[in-house]
Design an enzyme around this catalytic site. Structure first.
Site, PDB file in Angstrom:
ATOM      1  CB  ILE A 157      -0.919   0.030   1.238  1.00  0.00           C
ATOM      2  CG1 ILE A 157      -1.734  -1.256   1.336  1.00  0.00           C
ATOM      3  CG2 ILE A 157      -1.828   1.254   1.202  1.00  0.00           C
ATOM      4  CD1 ILE A 157      -2.307  -1.511   2.711  1.00  0.00           C
ATOM      5  CB  THR A 158       1.887   3.743  -2.511  1.00  0.00           C
ATOM      6  OG1 THR A 158       0.641   4.060  -3.154  1.00  0.00           O
ATOM      7  CG2 THR A 158       2.614   2.667  -3.310  1.00  0.00           C
ATOM      8  N   GLY A 159       1.625   5.228   0.346  1.00  0.00           N
ATOM      9  CA  GLY A 159       0.988   6.259   1.156  1.00  0.00           C
ATOM     10  C   GLY A 159       0.193   5.653   2.285  1.00  0.00           C
ATOM     11  CB  SER A 175      -1.608   9.834   7.159  1.00  0.00           C
ATOM     12  OG  SER A 175      -1.356  10.229   5.823  1.00  0.00           O
ATOM     13  N   GLY A 176      -4.435   8.817   6.846  1.00  0.00           N
ATOM     14  CA  GLY A 176      -5.667   8.893   6.081  1.00  0.00           C
ATOM     15  C   GLY A 176      -6.178   7.565   5.564  1.00  0.00           C
ATOM     16  CE1 TYR A 188      -6.495  14.748  -6.084  1.00  0.00           C
ATOM     17  CE2 TYR A 188      -8.736  15.312  -6.734  1.00  0.00           C
ATOM     18  CZ  TYR A 188      -7.853  14.503  -6.032  1.00  0.00           C
ATOM     19  OH  TYR A 188      -8.341  13.454  -5.306  1.00  0.00           O
TER      20      TYR A 188
END
Length: 277
Positions: A8-10, A13-14, A162
């Protein structure tokens, strides 16, 4: 998910952290990436305290040399990957340029998962009905791929950058699914919903500063935002489901632009050139 390995990248957090905790609770061995060593190790301890098994990798995925270094470490340490969740991403209202001279939003949100997925395909091929899950957004429906100004050098807008990157996520997912048809690897994209996290807090736009505080009570929790990623990573009935867009753990219709195969093929070729594949 017992016996399955999920990257899992990132994942510090969140939504990414909630995804890691959720999959670890289902028995998966989770590999998480993060930019900050302390935060990554703190997250790992939290996952371990909940009874999960976790490995950590530290890398700034907006930089291509870091993506390649991360992939090299994973290839050396892991005999197979069963699920790759391209979760890392961000929003910046003002223009930022990476060490590679690329616009930050495009580099992190699109080129990082594009490059990492390619570099890890050999491990995914060793996985058990391996899955690639890429976190996109319904914001993709507002995006268009501006091949004349992909990096926003002529005119930059945080929201436009974005939206373009999220459309790129969906186009990449569909094209990847087409190219992997002869394999057991599936590729699907996710809309997590409007989630209450620190997303975009480093460089928020005016609209975000004004309206997010009022919307927070109505937003999903990080766990709620992670639910669709967890579903796509773990649901046993999805071994052959590929080239789809999911929201609220169900297939959903993505924008008309996201189904333009000519644009997807061109974006693939341009992206491959930008990451020197």
């Amino acid at each position: 998910m017992d016996g399955r390995t999920v990257l899992i990248t990132g994942g510090t957090s969140g939504i990414g952290k909630a995804t890691a905790l959720g999959l670890a609770s289902l028995g998966a061995r989770v590999l998480i990436t993060g930019r900050d060593t302390r935060r990554t190790e703190d997250t790992a301890r939290e996952i371990q305290a909940s009874g999960g098994t976790v490995e950590v990798f530290v890398a700034d995925l907006s930089v291509q040399s870091e993506v390649r270094r991360l992939a090299g470490e994973v290839l050396r340490r892991e005999p197979r990957i069963d699920v790759l969740i391209n979760n890392v991403g961000g929003y910046w209202n003002s223009s930022h340029v990476t060490a590679d001279g690329l616009e930050h939003t495009f580099a992190l949100n699109h080129l990082a998962p594009f490059l990492l997925t390619h570099l890890l395909l050999e491990r995914l091929e060793q996985g058990i009905a391996a899955r690639v899950v890429t976190v996109a957004s319904n914001a993709h429906s507002l995006g268009r791929i501006d091949f004349d100004d992909l990096q926003g050098t002529q005119s930059y807008s945080g929201s436009r950058a974005y939206n373009q990157s999220k459309l790129a996520n969906v186009l990449f997912t569909y094209e990847l699914a087409r190219r992997l048809q002869a394999t057991a690897i599936t590729a699907n994209a996710v809309h997590p919903g409007l989630v209450s996290t620190a997303f975009g807090a480093d460089d928020p736009g005016r609209v975000q500063r004004l309206f997010v505080p009022f919307l927070r009570p109505f937003m999903k929790s990080p766990a709620g935002g992670a639910a669709t990623s967890i579903h796509l990573a773990s649901a046993p009935g999805l071994d052959r489901t590929t080239g789809q867009y999911f929201a609220n753990s169900k297939p959903a219709r993505s924008s008309q632009r996201s189904h333009d195969e000519a644009v997807a093929a061109r974006l693939w070729a341009v992206s491959a050139e930008l990451v020197s594949l």
